[in-house]
Design a protein around this motif. Structure first.
Motif, PDB file in Angstrom:
ATOM      1  N   VAL A   5     -42.026  32.025  50.717  1.00  0.00           N
ATOM      2  CA  VAL A   5     -41.720  31.409  52.007  1.00  0.00           C
ATOM      3  C   VAL A   5     -40.399  31.982  52.489  1.00  0.00           C
ATOM      4  CG1 VAL A   5     -41.315  29.253  53.228  1.00  0.00           C
ATOM      5  CG2 VAL A   5     -42.921  29.318  51.315  1.00  0.00           C
ATOM      6  N   SER A   6     -40.442  32.803  53.519  1.00  0.00           N
ATOM      7  CA  SER A   6     -39.249  33.535  53.930  1.00  0.00           C
ATOM      8  C   SER A   6     -38.265  32.662  54.718  1.00  0.00           C
ATOM      9  CB  SER A   6     -39.640  34.757  54.764  1.00  0.00           C
ATOM     10  OG  SER A   6     -40.415  34.366  55.879  1.00  0.00           O
ATOM     11  N   ASP A   7     -38.762  31.711  55.518  1.00  0.00           N
ATOM     12  CA  ASP A   7     -37.899  30.897  56.359  1.00  0.00           C
ATOM     13  C   ASP A   7     -37.544  29.602  55.643  1.00  0.00           C
ATOM     14  OD1 ASP A   7     -36.474  29.713  58.325  1.00  0.00           O
ATOM     15  OD2 ASP A   7     -38.157  29.365  59.686  1.00  0.00           O
ATOM     16  N   LEU A   8     -36.315  29.523  55.160  1.00  0.00           N
ATOM     17  CA  LEU A   8     -35.858  28.336  54.433  1.00  0.00           C
ATOM     18  C   LEU A   8     -34.852  27.533  55.254  1.00  0.00           C
ATOM     19  CD1 LEU A   8     -35.325  30.038  50.950  1.00  0.00           C
ATOM     20  CD2 LEU A   8     -37.312  28.727  51.701  1.00  0.00           C
ATOM     21  N   ALA A   9     -34.765  27.826  56.555  1.00  0.00           N
ATOM     22  CA  ALA A   9     -33.739  27.221  57.400  1.00  0.00           C
ATOM     23  C   ALA A   9     -33.844  25.702  57.446  1.00  0.00           C
ATOM     24  CB  ALA A   9     -33.808  27.804  58.809  1.00  0.00           C
ATOM     25  N   SER A  10     -35.054  25.157  57.304  1.00  0.00           N
ATOM     26  CA  SER A  10     -35.223  23.701  57.378  1.00  0.00           C
ATOM     27  C   SER A  10     -34.985  23.018  56.037  1.00  0.00           C
ATOM     28  CB  SER A  10     -36.627  23.363  57.877  1.00  0.00           C
ATOM     29  OG  SER A  10     -37.607  23.824  56.970  1.00  0.00           O
ATOM     30  N   CYS A  11     -34.842  23.781  54.975  1.00  0.00           N
ATOM     31  CA  CYS A  11     -34.601  23.204  53.647  1.00  0.00           C
ATOM     32  C   CYS A  11     -33.151  22.733  53.535  1.00  0.00           C
ATOM     33  CB  CYS A  11     -34.890  24.231  52.557  1.00  0.00           C
ATOM     34  SG  CYS A  11     -36.624  24.714  52.451  1.00  0.00           S
ATOM     35  N   GLU A  12     -32.958  21.708  52.713  1.00  0.00           N
ATOM     36  CA  GLU A  12     -31.615  21.147  52.543  1.00  0.00           C
ATOM     37  C   GLU A  12     -31.204  21.196  51.078  1.00  0.00           C
ATOM     38  OE1 GLU A  12     -30.229  17.546  54.733  1.00  0.00           O
ATOM     39  OE2 GLU A  12     -30.091  16.709  52.703  1.00  0.00           O
ATOM     40  N   VAL A  13     -30.025  21.750  50.841  1.00  0.00           N
ATOM     41  CA  VAL A  13     -29.450  21.812  49.501  1.00  0.00           C
ATOM     42  C   VAL A  13     -28.223  20.909  49.453  1.00  0.00           C
ATOM     43  CG1 VAL A  13     -28.313  23.284  47.795  1.00  0.00           C
ATOM     44  CG2 VAL A  13     -30.280  24.157  49.075  1.00  0.00           C
ATOM     45  N   LEU A  14     -28.167  20.051  48.448  1.00  0.00           N
ATOM     46  CA  LEU A  14     -27.016  19.177  48.252  1.00  0.00           C
ATOM     47  C   LEU A  14     -26.122  19.756  47.168  1.00  0.00           C
ATOM     48  CD1 LEU A  14     -25.510  16.481  48.792  1.00  0.00           C
ATOM     49  CD2 LEU A  14     -26.878  15.504  46.913  1.00  0.00           C
ATOM     50  N   ILE A  15     -24.861  20.008  47.482  1.00  0.00           N
ATOM     51  CA  ILE A  15     -23.874  20.515  46.520  1.00  0.00           C
ATOM     52  C   ILE A  15     -23.065  19.333  45.992  1.00  0.00           C
ATOM     53  CG2 ILE A  15     -21.774  21.896  46.262  1.00  0.00           C
ATOM     54  CD1 ILE A  15     -22.966  23.771  48.438  1.00  0.00           C
ATOM     55  N   LYS A  53     -33.219  12.553  50.372  1.00  0.00           N
ATOM     56  CA  LYS A  53     -34.145  13.433  49.656  1.00  0.00           C
ATOM     57  C   LYS A  53     -33.951  14.924  49.971  1.00  0.00           C
ATOM     58  CE  LYS A  53     -36.844  10.261  47.635  1.00  0.00           C
ATOM     59  NZ  LYS A  53     -36.208   9.033  48.140  1.00  0.00           N
ATOM     60  N   PRO A  54     -32.868  15.551  49.491  1.00  0.00           N
ATOM     61  CA  PRO A  54     -32.702  16.995  49.688  1.00  0.00           C
ATOM     62  C   PRO A  54     -33.774  17.771  48.923  1.00  0.00           C
ATOM     63  CG  PRO A  54     -31.109  16.175  48.104  1.00  0.00           C
ATOM     64  CD  PRO A  54     -31.798  14.966  48.682  1.00  0.00           C
ATOM     65  N   ASP A  55     -33.947  19.030  49.267  1.00  0.00           N
ATOM     66  CA  ASP A  55     -34.954  19.861  48.602  1.00  0.00           C
ATOM     67  C   ASP A  55     -34.459  20.425  47.280  1.00  0.00           C
ATOM     68  OD1 ASP A  55     -37.151  19.959  50.674  1.00  0.00           O
ATOM     69  OD2 ASP A  55     -35.455  20.636  51.872  1.00  0.00           O
ATOM     70  N   LEU A  56     -33.137  20.471  47.098  1.00  0.00           N
ATOM     71  CA  LEU A  56     -32.550  21.025  45.870  1.00  0.00           C
ATOM     72  C   LEU A  56     -31.145  20.463  45.717  1.00  0.00           C
ATOM     73  CD1 LEU A  56     -32.950  23.253  43.571  1.00  0.00           C
ATOM     74  CD2 LEU A  56     -31.696  24.778  45.090  1.00  0.00           C
ATOM     75  N   VAL A  57     -30.744  20.217  44.469  1.00  0.00           N
ATOM     76  CA  VAL A  57     -29.378  19.771  44.183  1.00  0.00           C
ATOM     77  C   VAL A  57     -28.698  20.813  43.306  1.00  0.00           C
ATOM     78  CG1 VAL A  57     -27.944  18.043  43.034  1.00  0.00           C
ATOM     79  CG2 VAL A  57     -29.950  17.319  44.350  1.00  0.00           C
ATOM     80  N   GLU A  80     -38.652   7.888  42.388  1.00  0.00           N
ATOM     81  CA  GLU A  80     -38.512   8.426  43.737  1.00  0.00           C
ATOM     82  C   GLU A  80     -37.544   9.603  43.820  1.00  0.00           C
ATOM     83  OE1 GLU A  80     -35.978   4.549  43.876  1.00  0.00           O
ATOM     84  OE2 GLU A  80     -37.705   5.329  42.781  1.00  0.00           O
ATOM     85  N   LEU A  81     -36.805   9.873  42.721  1.00  0.00           N
ATOM     86  CA  LEU A  81     -35.861  10.997  42.700  1.00  0.00           C
ATOM     87  C   LEU A  81     -36.286  12.116  41.761  1.00  0.00           C
ATOM     88  CD1 LEU A  81     -32.453   9.056  42.565  1.00  0.00           C
ATOM     89  CD2 LEU A  81     -33.784   9.726  44.565  1.00  0.00           C
ATOM     90  N   SER A  82     -37.274  11.859  40.931  1.00  0.00           N
ATOM     91  CA  SER A  82     -37.608  12.787  39.852  1.00  0.00           C
ATOM     92  C   SER A  82     -38.177  14.119  40.326  1.00  0.00           C
ATOM     93  CB  SER A  82     -38.589  12.132  38.873  1.00  0.00           C
ATOM     94  OG  SER A  82     -39.796  11.808  39.534  1.00  0.00           O
ATOM     95  N   GLU A  83     -38.656  14.172  41.574  1.00  0.00           N
ATOM     96  CA  GLU A  83     -39.240  15.421  42.065  1.00  0.00           C
ATOM     97  C   GLU A  83     -38.214  16.324  42.755  1.00  0.00           C
ATOM     98  OE1 GLU A  83     -42.376  14.006  44.512  1.00  0.00           O
ATOM     99  OE2 GLU A  83     -43.671  13.460  42.829  1.00  0.00           O
ATOM    100  N   ILE A  84     -36.961  15.879  42.843  1.00  0.00           N
ATOM    101  CA  ILE A  84     -35.903  16.715  43.422  1.00  0.00           C
ATOM    102  C   ILE A  84     -35.376  17.654  42.339  1.00  0.00           C
ATOM    103  CG2 ILE A  84     -33.659  16.745  44.567  1.00  0.00           C
ATOM    104  CD1 ILE A  84     -34.213  13.871  45.489  1.00  0.00           C
ATOM    105  N   PRO A  85     -35.539  18.967  42.493  1.00  0.00           N
ATOM    106  CA  PRO A  85     -35.072  19.895  41.457  1.00  0.00           C
ATOM    107  C   PRO A  85     -33.547  19.961  41.407  1.00  0.00           C
ATOM    108  CG  PRO A  85     -35.957  21.105  43.337  1.00  0.00           C
ATOM    109  CD  PRO A  85     -36.230  19.658  43.600  1.00  0.00           C
ATOM    110  N   ILE A  86     -33.010  20.045  40.199  1.00  0.00           N
ATOM    111  CA  ILE A  86     -31.559  20.096  39.988  1.00  0.00           C
ATOM    112  C   ILE A  86     -31.197  21.381  39.268  1.00  0.00           C
ATOM    113  CG2 ILE A  86     -29.577  18.998  38.867  1.00  0.00           C
ATOM    114  CD1 ILE A  86     -31.105  16.333  39.130  1.00  0.00           C
TER     115      ILE A  86
END
Length: 304
Positions: A5-15, A53-57, A80-86
């Protein structure tokens, strides 16, 4: 389906990092690829994930207060949080530390000092995995004929909503729906025409029940069920009345029905204080659905 998936602009990463310098560095590496949010502690991260619910932490291992490792374990143990990749960002890159990362439930780790290109590639890879997993999950919850949610989704969602209701004392109502004399319709017009009716009815139900948290599901055969969080019985009653009228108003010919058109019967129930299970809620809705059928169909009844 599993193309990159080339367009990741809508994805959210939490730092998650308590160092302002490190947060700025990570933002600089990722801001051109996706949306980036930051928090300073594991406690803030867990609260943020519950709400957004970010897409990645991207989680620092060593944090003030709760450690990143403990936060990861807690999130993995929370449905409800277990599917968020860390992904851990850590200077602890020895074999024992890596093993702790995997055992805690992390999907990867990025060693410090940060190599921007390595970080970007790792994040891109895991965002792709997350998108593909979401696609598969959505397919598994969608009815192939009507395009609305299926029985599997309903079983999962109603259990979740009942638990939530007990926790925060919100109302939860449901409407069980049955297409009247549908077997006679299939026998007279054929199953292809019957399938078309199911699709038309599902579309009309979904057009009317439009709040983001509400769910229209195909329960099985010609039965549908609607979940209405934060909706008391009186509100669900109004919706049921609207649905019954709307389906009859489509005027889909059904000469084998006394109403001459496709109609529905509906049973409305709400989760009362004494309603402690999915089965009790659905039994209440099913009982009044039967009453609606006994009353001549093309109507609804409520479980008082």
């Amino acid at each position: 389906m599993f193309k990159d998936v080339s367009d990741l602009a809508s994805c959210e990463v939490l730092i998650v990092d308590d160092s302002e310098l490190m947060r700025k560095l990570l933002i600089g590496c990722l801001q051109d690829m996706c949306k980036v949010k930051t928090v300073e502690s594991a406690e803030e991260a867990i609260q943020y994930c519950r709400e957004d619910k970010p897409d990645l932490v991207l989680m620092d291992w060593v944090l003030e207060g709760m450690s990143g490792l403990d936060a990861c374990k807690m999130m993995q143990a929370t449905p409800e949080l277990s599917e968020i990749p860390i992904v851990f960002v850590t200077s602890n890159a020895n074999e024992e530390s890596q093993l702790q990362c995997w055992e805690a439930g992390a999907v990867d780790f990025v060693p410090k000092p940060i190599v921007p290109k390595t970080l970007q590639n790792r994040v891109r890879t895991h965002l792709n995995y997350k998108i593909q997993a979401d696609i598969l999950r959505n397919y598994s919850f969608i009815d192939g004929l009507t395009g609305i949610y299926n029985r599997r989704f309903f079983d999962t969602e109603v259990a979740r909503l009942l638990k939530q209701r007990h926790r925060v004392s919100h109302s939860l109502s449901t409407i069980m729906i049955d297409i009247d004399f549908f077997k006679k319709y299939n026998d007279h017009y054929g199953h292809l025409a019957g399938d078309d009716v199911l699709k038309q009815v599902a579309t009309k139900l979904k057009d009317i029940v439009r709040r983001p948290l509400d769910s229209v599901c195909r329960y099985g055969g010609e039965e549908f069920v609607i979940l209405l969080p934060d909706t008391p019985l009186q509100g669900a009653r109004i919706i049921a009345k609207t649905l019954v009228r709307a389906i009859a108003g489509m005027q889909i010919e059904h000469t084998q029905s006394p109403h001459q058109f496709i109609t529905i019967s509906a049973g409305v129930a709400s989760a009362a204080e004494s309603c402690a299970s999915v089965s009790s809620l659905m039994n209440s809705a099913d009982k009044v659905l039967y009453e609606a059928k006994e009353a001549g169909r093309n109507t609804f009844k409520c479980a008082e």
